[in-house]
Design a protein around this motif. Structure first.
Motif, PDB file in Angstrom:
ATOM      1  N   PHE A  71       0.856  -1.162   0.101  1.00 26.12           N
ATOM      2  CA  PHE A  71       0.006   0.051  -0.139  1.00 26.12           C
ATOM      3  C   PHE A  71       0.765   1.436  -0.022  1.00 26.12           C
ATOM      4  CE2 PHE A  71      -2.112   3.356   2.741  1.00 26.12           C
ATOM      5  CZ  PHE A  71      -3.111   3.574   1.687  1.00 26.12           C
ATOM      6  N   LEU A  72       1.791   1.241   0.830  1.00 25.14           N
ATOM      7  CA  LEU A  72       2.795   2.423   0.841  1.00 25.14           C
ATOM      8  C   LEU A  72       3.572   2.609  -0.360  1.00 25.14           C
ATOM      9  CD1 LEU A  72       4.131   2.219   4.354  1.00 25.14           C
ATOM     10  CD2 LEU A  72       2.430   3.960   3.627  1.00 25.14           C
ATOM     11  N   VAL A  73       3.931   1.519  -0.955  1.00 30.83           N
ATOM     12  CA  VAL A  73       4.831   1.744  -2.530  1.00 30.83           C
ATOM     13  C   VAL A  73       3.665   2.240  -3.320  1.00 30.83           C
ATOM     14  CG1 VAL A  73       5.712   0.481  -4.225  1.00 30.83           C
ATOM     15  CG2 VAL A  73       6.539  -0.004  -1.807  1.00 30.83           C
ATOM     16  N   ALA A  74       2.594   1.756  -3.461  1.00 31.09           N
ATOM     17  CA  ALA A  74       1.456   2.108  -4.539  1.00 31.09           C
ATOM     18  C   ALA A  74       1.042   3.766  -4.174  1.00 31.09           C
ATOM     19  CB  ALA A  74       0.186   1.371  -4.458  1.00 31.09           C
ATOM     20  N   GLY A  76       3.138   5.807  -2.957  1.00 25.79           N
ATOM     21  CA  GLY A  76       4.272   6.649  -3.258  1.00 25.79           C
ATOM     22  C   GLY A  76       4.404   6.801  -4.892  1.00 25.79           C
ATOM     23  N   ILE A  77       3.986   5.764  -5.509  1.00 25.98           N
ATOM     24  CA  ILE A  77       4.043   5.870  -7.115  1.00 25.98           C
ATOM     25  C   ILE A  77       2.805   6.758  -7.385  1.00 25.98           C
ATOM     26  CG2 ILE A  77       3.392   4.518  -9.142  1.00 25.98           C
ATOM     27  CD1 ILE A  77       4.776   2.042  -7.740  1.00 25.98           C
ATOM     28  N   LEU A  78       1.683   6.598  -6.914  1.00 26.24           N
ATOM     29  CA  LEU A  78       0.731   7.683  -7.036  1.00 26.24           C
ATOM     30  C   LEU A  78       1.100   9.074  -6.820  1.00 26.24           C
ATOM     31  CD1 LEU A  78      -2.491   5.420  -6.105  1.00 26.24           C
ATOM     32  CD2 LEU A  78      -1.648   6.135  -8.458  1.00 26.24           C
ATOM     33  N   MET A  79       1.768   9.280  -5.681  1.00 29.22           N
ATOM     34  CA  MET A  79       2.114  10.741  -5.365  1.00 29.22           C
ATOM     35  C   MET A  79       3.268  11.196  -6.177  1.00 29.22           C
ATOM     36  SD  MET A  79      -0.006  11.668  -2.939  1.00 29.22           S
ATOM     37  CE  MET A  79       0.899  13.042  -2.299  1.00 29.22           C
ATOM     38  N   ALA A  80       3.888  10.242  -6.409  1.00 28.63           N
ATOM     39  CA  ALA A  80       4.898  10.581  -7.442  1.00 28.63           C
ATOM     40  C   ALA A  80       4.293  11.153  -8.936  1.00 28.63           C
ATOM     41  CB  ALA A  80       6.000   9.613  -7.842  1.00 28.63           C
ATOM     42  N   GLY A  81       3.262  10.444  -9.534  1.00 30.02           N
ATOM     43  CA  GLY A  81       2.731  10.890 -10.469  1.00 30.02           C
ATOM     44  C   GLY A  81       1.918  12.013 -10.356  1.00 30.02           C
ATOM     45  N   LEU A  82       1.076  12.418  -9.360  1.00 22.03           N
ATOM     46  CA  LEU A  82       0.446  13.694  -9.035  1.00 22.03           C
ATOM     47  C   LEU A  82       1.511  14.798  -9.019  1.00 22.03           C
ATOM     48  CD1 LEU A  82      -2.009  13.203  -6.193  1.00 22.03           C
ATOM     49  CD2 LEU A  82      -2.556  13.981  -8.485  1.00 22.03           C
ATOM     50  N   MET A  83       2.670  14.598  -8.393  1.00 19.00           N
ATOM     51  CA  MET A  83       3.720  15.648  -8.324  1.00 19.00           C
ATOM     52  C   MET A  83       4.190  16.043  -9.874  1.00 19.00           C
ATOM     53  SD  MET A  83       3.966  16.695  -5.419  1.00 19.00           S
ATOM     54  CE  MET A  83       5.354  17.886  -5.810  1.00 19.00           C
TER      55      MET A  83
END
Length: 88
Positions: A71-74, A76-83
């Motif tokens: 969950f934390l990895v997913a 992190g990936i989604l937040m990186a995509g938002l940034m």
């Protein structure tokens, strides 16, 4: 000599449950290396433990730890995509 080894071996399940619970609680707040170390150490102790209820509880907590890591990895990936989107 072997009897003393069996007596100390019976607490491995309880120790692995304690380590995995501490890891599960502190995983979002600590460094990822410490979390992975706690998960691996708890799993190794659970594998070495004799068959008891603590061994099965440790496996359940281990599954929760792995789900939390995924969950934390997913996230992190989604937040990186938002940034990445907000830059453009």
């Amino acid at each position: 000599m072997a009897q003393k080894y069996i007596q100390t071996n019976k607490y491995l399940g309880l120790i692995s449950v304690i380590i995995l619970l501490i890891t599960l609680v502190n995983l979002p707040n600590s460094d990822w290396k410490i979390g992975v170390l706690g998960i691996i150490l708890g799993l190794l102790l659970a594998v070495k433990a004799p068959k008891s209820i603590w061994k099965y509880v440790a496996y359940v907590i281990f599954k929760f730890c792995t789900l939390l890591v995924l969950f934390l990895v997913a996230m992190g990936i989604l937040m990186a995509g938002l940034m990445e989107i907000s830059i453009y």
